[in-house]
Design a protein around this motif. Structure first.
Motif, PDB file in Angstrom:
ATOM      1  N   SER A  85       0.832  -1.208   0.000  1.00 28.23           N
ATOM      2  CA  SER A  85       0.000   0.000   0.000  1.00 28.23           C
ATOM      3  C   SER A  85       0.865   1.256   0.000  1.00 28.23           C
ATOM      4  O   SER A  85       0.350   2.377   0.107  1.00 28.23           O
ATOM      5  N   MET A  99      -9.796  -5.726   0.179  1.00 25.01           N
ATOM      6  CA  MET A  99      -9.731  -4.896  -1.036  1.00 25.01           C
ATOM      7  C   MET A  99     -11.147  -4.547  -1.503  1.00 25.01           C
ATOM      8  O   MET A  99     -11.441  -3.403  -1.858  1.00 25.01           O
ATOM      9  N   SER A 109     -12.978  -0.706  -0.897  1.00 24.25           N
ATOM     10  CA  SER A 109     -13.364  -0.098  -2.182  1.00 24.25           C
ATOM     11  C   SER A 109     -14.859   0.210  -2.192  1.00 24.25           C
ATOM     12  O   SER A 109     -15.278   1.301  -2.602  1.00 24.25           O
ATOM     13  N   PHE A 153     -10.636   0.425 -12.785  1.00 29.86           N
ATOM     14  CA  PHE A 153     -10.219  -0.052 -11.465  1.00 29.86           C
ATOM     15  C   PHE A 153      -8.752  -0.446 -11.611  1.00 29.86           C
ATOM     16  O   PHE A 153      -8.413  -1.318 -12.417  1.00 29.86           O
ATOM     17  N   PRO A 211      -5.978  -1.848  -9.385  1.00 33.64           N
ATOM     18  CA  PRO A 211      -5.615  -2.395  -8.077  1.00 33.64           C
ATOM     19  C   PRO A 211      -4.137  -2.768  -7.992  1.00 33.64           C
ATOM     20  O   PRO A 211      -3.466  -2.938  -9.021  1.00 33.64           O
ATOM     21  N   HIS A 212      -3.668  -2.939  -6.765  1.00 35.63           N
ATOM     22  CA  HIS A 212      -2.346  -3.521  -6.528  1.00 35.63           C
ATOM     23  C   HIS A 212      -2.299  -4.900  -7.178  1.00 35.63           C
ATOM     24  O   HIS A 212      -3.273  -5.655  -7.116  1.00 35.63           O
ATOM     25  N   ILE A 265      -7.498  -9.826  -7.484  1.00 33.04           N
ATOM     26  CA  ILE A 265      -8.012  -8.689  -8.258  1.00 33.04           C
ATOM     27  C   ILE A 265      -9.404  -9.004  -8.811  1.00 33.04           C
ATOM     28  O   ILE A 265     -10.343  -8.216  -8.675  1.00 33.04           O
ATOM     29  N   ALA A 284      -6.750   0.610  -5.478  1.00 28.33           N
ATOM     30  CA  ALA A 284      -6.935  -0.136  -4.226  1.00 28.33           C
ATOM     31  C   ALA A 284      -5.735  -1.038  -3.965  1.00 28.33           C
ATOM     32  O   ALA A 284      -5.118  -1.547  -4.905  1.00 28.33           O
ATOM     33  N   SER A 285      -5.442  -1.222  -2.670  1.00 27.02           N
ATOM     34  CA  SER A 285      -4.291  -2.065  -2.324  1.00 27.02           C
ATOM     35  C   SER A 285      -4.474  -2.722  -0.961  1.00 27.02           C
ATOM     36  O   SER A 285      -5.169  -2.200  -0.096  1.00 27.02           O
ATOM     37  N   ALA A 342      -7.558   2.691  -0.449  1.00 27.31           N
ATOM     38  CA  ALA A 342      -8.441   2.893  -1.605  1.00 27.31           C
ATOM     39  C   ALA A 342      -8.489   4.392  -1.878  1.00 27.31           C
ATOM     40  O   ALA A 342      -8.650   5.192  -0.950  1.00 27.31           O
TER      41      ALA A 342
END
Ligand code: UT7
Length: 335
Positions: free
Chosen positions: A117, A234, A238, A255, A257-258, A265, A316-317, A326
């Motif tokens: 993060s 996550m 979110s 979206f 994400p990490h 994911i 997001a992460s 997020a």
């Protein structure tokens, strides 16, 4: 709190080292298969530094790309924030090393430790500096050389991680510009500390022959515990962020994400009701680069023509700590 000034992303720079470590290479190093890695994680290959290349080198390349793109002098940068869990050394900070390499005379800055993060936490810190009017040009960088802390005899971890960096420039927006940071929800939960960590090299277990013999200077992970937490958090964070802004997944353009695991994911994306073409996934080419994944994924989305000025984006992460983030924003950089 209503910000005094809107903050926006005005440029993006990314960098990965050229050398590839493929699943075929890993098959020769540990008891694994290309099929297992692809099916369980979505990763095909990752980029790995040559000996002697450190996080500050990757961070410099990403930041320098921004200076070129924006046509600004290094001395115009006021603040340099670097997210990393693989600093070149415990001190000085990687931010200091990047400042020197860039020639950003007069800047200040520091490192942020929040694992996967890290980029989102760093980004939010940059946003705060701009929104309060304290600074006008802040670099938020995520850079990790994960290969420096991976045990390449441990198949449970060595197949996952790669090296890479990305950076964004955060600047004030003009009055009325809608392409700004909108909202964020970040959390830390230290109860997850023992699920993903590097035991030695800090003040609790300073490096010694014993810590090296016991392989305590490498990443240790309880993969399943992290997986379960990541899948739950996550999506949870979110959804909460979207809800409190009166939005659903359908309203988003992208979206981002990490990139820890394709399955994590897709599980979050399904909960948010996001169709696959609006979910950015580049884990296949880069693996998990920790603080580098989100800016690298922004780069992929931009290359694919999906990330455009005005795009409504959710980042997001979830990472070691645990750390959770997020961020909701409209993309501000020119295409
Ligand atoms: O970004 C930081 C946060 N990190 C994460 O988000 C990582 C979250 N965790 C994960 O992504 C997944 O848990 C992993 C990819 C790490 C592991 O996948 P999994 O589906 O959870 O596998 P597992 O740990 O449950 O292991 C299943 C089996 C085991 O064998 P047995 O006990 O069933 O015989 C493992 O020994 O797979 C075995 N295994 C492997 N087999 C081939 C573990 N790693 C490998 C490997 N190749 N590389």
């Amino acid at each position: 709190m209503t910000p005094l000034v809107g903050a926006k992303i005005t440029a993006l720079g990314t960098y990965v080292p050229p050398r590839l470590l493929t699943n075929d290479d890993l098959e020769k190093m540990v008891d694994t298969t290309n099929d297992w890695i692809l099916e369980r994680t979505g990763i095909r290959e990752r980029h790995i530094v040559d000996k002697g290349v450190a996080s500050s080198d990757l961070a410099f390349e990403a930041a320098n790309a921004i200076l070129k793109q924006r046509g600004i002098a290094p001395t115009e940068i006021e603040t340099i924030l670097v997210a990393t869990v693989t600093p070149d050394m415990l001190f000085p900070s990687t931010a200091c090393l990047v400042q020197e390499k860039l020639g950003a005379k007069g800047a200040w800055g520091f490192d942020v430790s929040a694992a996967c993060s890290g980029f989102l936490f760093t980004l939010q810190t940059a946003v705060q500096f701009v929104q309060t009017g304290a600074h006008k040009k802040v670099l938020a960088i995520g850079a990790d050389v994960m290969s420096s802390i991976i045990n390449y005899e441990d198949r449970a971890t060595c197949v996952i991680f790669g090296d890479g960096a990305g950076a964004v420039l955060v600047e004030p927006a003009e009055d009325g510009d809608p392409n700004v940071f909108i909202d964020y929800i970040h959390e830390i939960d230290g109860s997850g500390g023992c699920s993903l960590y590097m035991p030695a090299g800090g003040s609790k277990h300073p490096s010694s022959h014993e810590t090296v013999d016991k392989k305590m200077h490498y990443v240790h992970q309880d993969g399943q515990a992290v997986f379960k937490y990541a899948v739950r958090k996550m999506a949870e964070v979110s959804e909460k962020l979207l809800q409190r802004n009166g939005l659903t997944g359908h309203d988003l353009d992208l979206f981002i994400p990490h990139q820890a695991n394709r399955r994590i994911i897709m599980s979050a994306a399904e909960r948010l009701g996001m169709p696959e073409d609006k979910v950015v996934i580049n884990i296949g080419e880069y693996g998990n680069t920790t603080a580098g994944t989100i800016p690298l994924a922004m780069g992929t989305a931009r290359e694919q023509g999906k990330l455009k000025k005005g795009s409504l984006v959710l980042l997001a992460s979830v990472g070691a700590g645990f750390t959770v983030g997020a961020t909701l924003l409209r993309w501000g950089a020119e295409d």
